[in-house]
Design an enzyme around this catalytic site. Structure first.
Site, PDB file in Angstrom:
ATOM      1  N   GLU A 145      98.389  11.569 -25.439  1.00  8.46           N
ATOM      2  CA  GLU A 145      98.069  10.154 -25.619  1.00  8.46           C
ATOM      3  C   GLU A 145      97.378   9.908 -26.948  1.00  8.46           C
ATOM      4  O   GLU A 145      96.839  10.818 -27.554  1.00  8.46           O
ATOM      5  CB  GLU A 145      97.169   9.640 -24.481  1.00  8.46           C
ATOM      6  CG  GLU A 145      96.096  10.586 -23.996  1.00  8.46           C
ATOM      7  CD  GLU A 145      95.067  10.978 -25.022  1.00  8.46           C
ATOM      8  OE1 GLU A 145      94.628  10.092 -25.791  1.00  8.46           O
ATOM      9  OE2 GLU A 145      94.684  12.158 -25.072  1.00  8.46           O
TER      10      GLU A 145
ATOM     11  N   GLU B  99      95.886  14.086 -27.502  1.00  9.76           N
ATOM     12  CA  GLU B  99      97.231  14.135 -28.101  1.00  9.76           C
ATOM     13  C   GLU B  99      98.215  14.984 -27.281  1.00  9.76           C
ATOM     14  O   GLU B  99      99.407  14.950 -27.526  1.00  9.76           O
ATOM     15  CB  GLU B  99      97.212  14.699 -29.535  1.00  9.76           C
ATOM     16  CG  GLU B  99      96.360  13.953 -30.520  1.00  9.76           C
ATOM     17  CD  GLU B  99      96.404  14.579 -31.909  1.00  9.76           C
ATOM     18  OE1 GLU B  99      97.140  15.577 -32.119  1.00  9.76           O
ATOM     19  OE2 GLU B  99      95.685  14.094 -32.797  1.00  9.76           O
TER      20      GLU B  99
END
Length: 366
Positions: A175, A318
């Site tokens: 994310e 991430e």
């Protein structure tokens, strides 16, 4: 929508008990003392139960990086400005972020999805599923409408299904969204009942003063919105984020298609809590890659009943921790497919000499 979220959640089935049992039996026949490979063995059994195959392999795997902005950033809860979200999306798309580097090492494809970035991003590699341009400030009202939360969840499901059609059979959650640890803490406190003092963390590295303010912001959001614990979509809509809802859909979509989903850190864990509330069996398809430095993550994993494989003091997000865990997934698969059995190698099990002989054989291999 032709399908509802409950249709997807309802299609998540229990793991295959016969495959799990066969995998456990195969592990005990390999040239090692029983259980001596620790978490790799439990991972191998889980992967068999998920896929229905004693010797699964995952040649094509994808990291789904869901990106969105958060209106609550107006409250100064992050050390970084909201403009960083679209800037980092372009970094992902150009292959320059940490998750890109680690994914190349692990042989995984990075799929960057705009589900709610507060900017126009034009790039041929971007998967555009924008529901809206960021959430509203959740201390002034709901972060988004119920319909928007549902659309974000279904966007995640659709990204997974598109990837499965291209041959991807394992997913990692990632994310990007400045402010998303604030939303994740609000979700976690709602779903688990754990106090905000324990769920709110430092996120991008805020100082003590800003940390105290962040706790108050989450508490105000919960008091104002009163999310309904019995309705996970309501919780996501009121105090969640578009990328968190998107990851909820990724998890549900993967589980519905019997694909493992490797969870990254705290934000992915918040999405996993929502997915578990929508489809309790979905937790059996989740693999916890690591425990991050965000203080609530350890409690979040306990709430899910998941044991992390790695402890690396990471807090980047991430999907970085999830991608690192792919090496352990590969290791578990190769143990199952390549390691010799006692019979094939002509190695004594030590059963004839009793416990002492078995322990000696184990030490000889160690």
């Amino acid at each position: 929508m032709s399908r509802s979220i409950m249709d997807i959640a309802g299609s998540v089935q229990a793991l295959d008990p016969a495959a799990s049992a066969a995998a456990a039996e195969h592990l005990d026949r390999l040239t090692k003392p029983p259980g001596s490979l620790g978490k790799l063995e439990s991972l191998a059994v889980k992967l068999a139960g998920i896929t229905g195959k004693v010797q699964p392999s995952f040649r094509h795997r994808g990291v789904v990086v869901m990106a969105a902005d958060h209106g609550v950033c107006e409250e100064g809860i992050s050390a970084f400005p909201a403009e960083v979200t679209p800037q980092m999306v372009l970094n992902f798309l150009s292959g320059g972020a940490a998750v890109n580097v680690l994914a190349r090492q692990a042989g995984a494809e990075v799929m960057c999805v705009d589900v709610g970035v507060n900017a126009e991003i034009n790039h041929p590699g971007l998967i555009s599923r924008k529901v809206r341009y960021g959430t509203d400030n959740m201390i002034s009202g709901p972060a988004m409408s119920r319909e928007e939360a549902e659309a974000a969840i279904m966007a995640g499901v659709e990204v997974v299904e598109d990837a499965i059609r291209r041959g991807i059979s394992l997913f990692v959650t990632g994310e990007m969204g400045i402010g998303n640890t604030t939303a994740s803490a609000a979700l976690m406190s709602t779903f688990t009942g754990i106090a905000t003092l324990e769920t709110v963390g430092r996120g991008t590295g805020i100082n003590d003063e800003r940390m105290r303010h962040k706790v108050l912001v989450v508490e105000r959001a919960l008091e104002l919105n009163r999310p309904d614990l019995s309705d996970p979509v309501d919780v996501l809509a009121k105090v969640g984020g578009l990328e968190i809802a998107g990851l909820t859909g990724v998890i549900l979509g993967a589980a519905a298609h019997r694909c493992p989903v490797v969870l990254d850190g705290f934000i992915s864990g918040a999405a996993a809590l929502a997915a578990q509330r929508l489809a309790p069996e979905s937790v059996n398809y989740m693999i916890a890659s690591h425990v991050s430095q965000e203080q609530g993550h350890v409690y979040l994993l306990k709430a899910l009943g998941l044991e992390p494989m790695l402890h690396l003091d990471m807090r980047l997000g991430e999907g970085t921790g999830g991608v690192l865990a792919l090496h352990l997934v590969d290791a578990a698969c190769r143990i199952m497919s390549e390691m010799a059995t006692f019979e094939s190698a002509g190695v004594s099990t030590g059963a004839e000499t009793g416990k002492e002989g078995s322990e000696t054989a184990g030490e000889a291999q160690g």
